[in-house]
Design a protein around this motif. Structure first.
Motif, PDB file in Angstrom:
ATOM      1  N   VAL A 126      -8.370   0.458  -2.939  1.00 13.56           N
ATOM      2  CA  VAL A 126      -8.167   1.874  -2.626  1.00 13.56           C
ATOM      3  C   VAL A 126      -8.635   2.148  -1.199  1.00 13.56           C
ATOM      4  N   PHE A 127      -7.789   2.855  -0.453  1.00 10.30           N
ATOM      5  CA  PHE A 127      -8.121   3.247   0.920  1.00 10.30           C
ATOM      6  C   PHE A 127      -8.578   4.704   0.954  1.00 10.30           C
ATOM      7  N   CYS A 128      -9.243   5.051   2.069  1.00 10.55           N
ATOM      8  CA  CYS A 128      -9.582   6.448   2.351  1.00 10.55           C
ATOM      9  C   CYS A 128     -10.601   7.056   1.403  1.00 10.55           C
ATOM     10  N   LYS A 129     -11.522   6.226   0.890  1.00  8.35           N
ATOM     11  CA  LYS A 129     -12.668   6.829   0.209  1.00  8.35           C
ATOM     12  C   LYS A 129     -13.456   7.612   1.265  1.00  8.35           C
ATOM     13  N   GLY A 165      -3.959   5.103  -1.857  1.00 10.07           N
ATOM     14  CA  GLY A 165      -4.593   5.969  -0.860  1.00 10.07           C
ATOM     15  C   GLY A 165      -4.224   7.398  -1.217  1.00 10.07           C
ATOM     16  N   PRO A 166      -4.667   8.364  -0.427  1.00  3.71           N
ATOM     17  CA  PRO A 166      -4.344   9.755  -0.755  1.00  3.71           C
ATOM     18  C   PRO A 166      -2.899  10.110  -0.396  1.00  3.71           C
ATOM     19  N   ASP A 167      -2.368  11.064  -1.089  1.00  2.00           N
ATOM     20  CA  ASP A 167      -1.022  11.573  -0.798  1.00  2.00           C
ATOM     21  C   ASP A 167      -0.992  13.011  -1.304  1.00  2.00           C
ATOM     22  N   VAL A 168       0.194  13.568  -1.450  1.00  2.00           N
ATOM     23  CA  VAL A 168       0.312  14.952  -1.913  1.00  2.00           C
ATOM     24  C   VAL A 168      -0.441  15.103  -3.250  1.00  2.00           C
ATOM     25  N   GLY A 185      -1.448   8.186   9.337  1.00  2.00           N
ATOM     26  CA  GLY A 185      -2.495   8.068   8.312  1.00  2.00           C
ATOM     27  C   GLY A 185      -2.698   6.636   7.874  1.00  2.00           C
ATOM     28  N   VAL A 186      -1.605   5.974   7.534  1.00  2.00           N
ATOM     29  CA  VAL A 186      -1.749   4.582   7.081  1.00  2.00           C
ATOM     30  C   VAL A 186      -2.141   3.663   8.234  1.00  2.00           C
ATOM     31  N   ILE A 187      -1.634   3.939   9.418  1.00  2.00           N
ATOM     32  CA  ILE A 187      -2.009   3.083  10.551  1.00  2.00           C
ATOM     33  C   ILE A 187      -3.523   3.145  10.751  1.00  2.00           C
ATOM     34  N   ASN A 188      -4.082   4.357  10.687  1.00  2.00           N
ATOM     35  CA  ASN A 188      -5.528   4.482  10.867  1.00  2.00           C
ATOM     36  C   ASN A 188      -6.295   3.797   9.732  1.00  2.00           C
ATOM     37  N   ALA A 189      -5.875   4.066   8.494  1.00  2.00           N
ATOM     38  CA  ALA A 189      -6.613   3.526   7.337  1.00  2.00           C
ATOM     39  C   ALA A 189      -6.590   1.994   7.330  1.00  2.00           C
ATOM     40  N   ILE A 190      -5.414   1.425   7.552  1.00  2.00           N
ATOM     41  CA  ILE A 190      -5.298  -0.040   7.520  1.00  2.00           C
ATOM     42  C   ILE A 190      -6.068  -0.649   8.696  1.00  2.00           C
ATOM     43  N   ALA A 215       0.847  -1.196   0.000  1.00  2.00           N
ATOM     44  CA  ALA A 215       0.000   0.000   0.000  1.00  2.00           C
ATOM     45  C   ALA A 215       0.878   1.239   0.000  1.00  2.00           C
ATOM     46  N   GLY A 216       0.294   2.332  -0.410  1.00  2.00           N
ATOM     47  CA  GLY A 216       0.999   3.617  -0.441  1.00  2.00           C
ATOM     48  C   GLY A 216       0.171   4.582  -1.257  1.00  2.00           C
ATOM     49  N   GLY A 217       0.332   5.844  -0.989  1.00  2.00           N
ATOM     50  CA  GLY A 217      -0.563   6.831  -1.585  1.00  2.00           C
ATOM     51  C   GLY A 217      -0.284   7.102  -3.059  1.00  2.00           C
ATOM     52  N   LEU A 218      -1.190   7.875  -3.641  1.00  2.00           N
ATOM     53  CA  LEU A 218      -1.068   8.358  -5.023  1.00  2.00           C
ATOM     54  C   LEU A 218      -0.663   9.823  -4.993  1.00  2.00           C
ATOM     55  N   ALA A 277      10.268   3.761   1.179  1.00  2.00           N
ATOM     56  CA  ALA A 277       9.981   4.317   2.510  1.00  2.00           C
ATOM     57  C   ALA A 277       8.692   3.722   3.082  1.00  2.00           C
ATOM     58  N   MET A 278       7.729   3.421   2.213  1.00  2.00           N
ATOM     59  CA  MET A 278       6.475   2.813   2.696  1.00  2.00           C
ATOM     60  C   MET A 278       6.746   1.424   3.294  1.00  2.00           C
ATOM     61  N   THR A 279       7.670   0.679   2.676  1.00  2.00           N
ATOM     62  CA  THR A 279       8.007  -0.638   3.228  1.00  2.00           C
ATOM     63  C   THR A 279       8.518  -0.480   4.663  1.00  2.00           C
ATOM     64  N   SER A 280       9.416   0.465   4.874  1.00  2.00           N
ATOM     65  CA  SER A 280       9.946   0.703   6.225  1.00  2.00           C
ATOM     66  C   SER A 280       8.858   1.224   7.153  1.00  2.00           C
ATOM     67  N   LYS A 281       7.972   2.064   6.610  1.00  2.00           N
ATOM     68  CA  LYS A 281       6.907   2.662   7.430  1.00  2.00           C
ATOM     69  C   LYS A 281       6.029   1.561   8.017  1.00  2.00           C
ATOM     70  N   PHE A 282       5.603   0.625   7.169  1.00  2.00           N
ATOM     71  CA  PHE A 282       4.734  -0.454   7.661  1.00  2.00           C
ATOM     72  C   PHE A 282       5.502  -1.404   8.578  1.00  2.00           C
ATOM     73  N   GLY A 308       4.435   0.410  -1.351  1.00  2.00           N
ATOM     74  CA  GLY A 308       4.246   0.791  -2.746  1.00  2.00           C
ATOM     75  C   GLY A 308       3.927   2.266  -2.826  1.00  2.00           C
ATOM     76  N   LYS A 309       3.884   2.799  -4.003  1.00  2.00           N
ATOM     77  CA  LYS A 309       3.495   4.198  -4.202  1.00  2.00           C
ATOM     78  C   LYS A 309       3.122   4.390  -5.663  1.00  2.00           C
ATOM     79  N   ALA A 310       2.198   5.290  -5.901  1.00  2.00           N
ATOM     80  CA  ALA A 310       1.843   5.635  -7.279  1.00  2.00           C
ATOM     81  C   ALA A 310       2.140   7.119  -7.489  1.00  2.00           C
ATOM     82  N   ALA A 322       6.427  14.961   6.951  1.00  2.00           N
ATOM     83  CA  ALA A 322       6.774  14.929   5.520  1.00  2.00           C
ATOM     84  C   ALA A 322       7.502  13.626   5.205  1.00  2.00           C
ATOM     85  N   ASN A 323       7.265  13.072   4.031  1.00  2.00           N
ATOM     86  CA  ASN A 323       7.999  11.888   3.576  1.00  2.00           C
ATOM     87  C   ASN A 323       9.339  12.307   2.973  1.00  2.00           C
ATOM     88  N   ASN A 324      10.315  11.422   3.021  1.00  2.00           N
ATOM     89  CA  ASN A 324      11.622  11.642   2.364  1.00  2.00           C
ATOM     90  C   ASN A 324      12.258  12.992   2.696  1.00  2.00           C
TER      91      ASN A 324
HETATM   92  N1  PHE Z   1       0.105   9.509   2.134  1.00  2.00           N
HETATM   93  C1  PHE Z   1       0.102   8.320   2.912  1.00  2.00           C
HETATM   94  C2  PHE Z   1       1.527   8.024   3.374  1.00  2.00           C
HETATM   95  O1  PHE Z   1       2.495   8.468   2.799  1.00  2.00           O
HETATM   96  C3  PHE Z   1      -0.413   7.216   2.068  1.00  2.00           C
HETATM   97  C4  PHE Z   1      -1.644   6.477   2.479  1.00  2.00           C
HETATM   98  C5  PHE Z   1      -2.596   6.973   3.343  1.00  2.00           C
HETATM   99  C6  PHE Z   1      -1.801   5.218   1.984  1.00  2.00           C
HETATM  100  C7  PHE Z   1      -3.658   6.213   3.723  1.00  2.00           C
HETATM  101  C8  PHE Z   1      -2.866   4.440   2.343  1.00  2.00           C
HETATM  102  C9  PHE Z   1      -3.801   4.941   3.207  1.00  2.00           C
HETATM  103  O2  PHE Z   1       1.740   7.349   4.349  1.00  2.00           O
END
Ligand code: PHE
Length: 349
Positions: A129-132, A109-112, A285-290, A32-35, A56-61, A71-73, A255-257
């Motif tokens: 998709v997360f965070c609809k 999911g959402p991102d910048v 954000g991801v902890i809550n969404a997941i 998972a990771g935002g767009l 960075a998302m791999t390390s975050k989770f 992942g990231k888009a 902020a990421n990176n």
């Molecule tokens: N922008 C979030 C992050 O970088 C990405 C995200 C949020 C992915 C919520 C999934 C659900 O961590």
């Protein structure tokens, strides 16, 4: 060597824009990771961003203790291109097609540059998709949770610096008043923190006034004489040059990176400035969404998991001190340990 499991690059069927999905690792679970929908001088800069952000998302989770991969888009918009509503829809449907083609290896999911409303459009094509918005069955905006998670990280650092987790009376410089930055600044102001803020958008000075904050230009704020600098915008604010200019005692933000290059973490350590790795401080954000959407825990339990970032940061700072390491080393070792404890399996949502 390519560190990533797979990287999909498509010219959007409708938009013709470059759609990049980087799956860094599914060792712990589906990725998972935002767009990120953002402007880049060249689409290859968007690819570089996707590669770094997905790693960075791999390390975050991994550090958050969630069984999810990174992942990231990225959709790389040419500089100056504005999307009207129709064109935005086309772009989102192009992204949704690429995600659907990955059959559950990656969910976005959402991102910048993207919001829950954008996630709703993607959700018309793919369930990954997360965070609809909540009325469409998603967990909604993740940014308040990211802000809460960053606050939790700040509490752990404040206890180190001042012996108390309260941020009342502490001075902080918040860089970037986007959705997460504003939310965090409001939480800090409510607690009685003394704020200096900036944004590249001068209109945000209104918010600064509302918060009773001092406004500084983006290039001055890093050298502000404050307890903690809080990066809450785009990445790479910490370079060898800006690291030398800092006058704060810690840098902690959502902020990421944040590091232009990994060695900047060592420079900060040598200057006795605590740096909490961005992928730890930004995980709310991801902890809550997941937790809400995948694990289906209650809102209270999801909140508690976000608040637990405070304990994670506490532990990392302890380990770093005990082992004479930077917090960045302690965090990456923890991530590496968790990743190597898995058996190779194909995970999908
Ligand atoms: N922008 C979030 C992050 O970088 C990405 C995200 C949020 C992915 C919520 C999934 C659900 O961590």
């Amino acid at each position: 060597m390519l560190d990533h499991e797979q990287v999909a690059i498509h010219a959007g069927r409708r938009s013709r824009l470059p759609v990049i999905v980087a799956v860094h690792s599914t060792a712990l679970g589906p990725a998972a990771g935002g767009l990120r929908l953002w402007h880049y001088p060249d689409w290859r800069d968007g690819l570089t961003d996707a590669l770094r952000l997905s790693a960075a998302m791999t390390s975050k989770f991994a550090v958050a203790g969630l069984p999810i991969g990174g992942g990231k888009a990225v959709v790389a918009l040419p500089e100056g291109m504005e999307l009207d509503a129709d064109r935005r829809r086309d772009v989102l449907r192009d992204v949704a097609d690429v995600i659907a083609s990955l059959s559950g290896v990656y969910a976005t999911g959402p991102d910048v540059g993207t919001s829950p409303a954008d996630m709703a459009v993607i959700g018309e094509t793919t369930p990954h998709v997360f965070c609809k918005p909540t009325d469409l069955g998603g967990s909604g905006d993740s940014s308040p949770h990211t802000a809460q998670g960053a606050l939790a990280a700040l509490r752990a650092v404040s206890r180190r610096l001042h012996g108390t987790s309260s941020l009342g009376g502490r001075s902080l410089a918040v860089i970037g008043l986007g959705r997460v930055g504003v939310g965090l600044a409001r939480l800090l102001a409510a607690e009685g923190a003394v704020l200096t803020v900036t944004d590249i958008d001068l209109d945000k000075q209104k918010i600064s006034d509302e918060l009773g904050a001092v406004w500084r230009s983006p290039d001055e704020i890093l050298a502000a004489d404050v307890d903690i600098v809080v990066p809450a915008a785009l990445g790479s604010v910490l370079t060898s040059r800006t690291a030398a200019d800092l006058r704060c005692r810690a840098v902690v933000g959502p902020a990421n990176n944040q590091l232009a290059t990994p060695d900047v973490a060592d420079l900060l350590y040598q200057r006795d400035i605590i740096w909490v790795p961005d992928y730890v401080a930004s995980a709310g954000g991801v902890i809550n969404a997941i937790s809400a959407e995948l694990h289906r825990v209650s809102a209270d339990e999801a909140r508690a998991r976000v608040r637990a970032i405070e304990d994670t940061v506490d532990d990392l700072l302890d380990t770093a001190q005990r082992c004479g390491q930077t917090p960045a080393q302690a965090a990456s070792e923890l991530a590496r340990r968790r990743l190597s404890a898995t058996s190779p399996a194909k995970h999908r949502f």
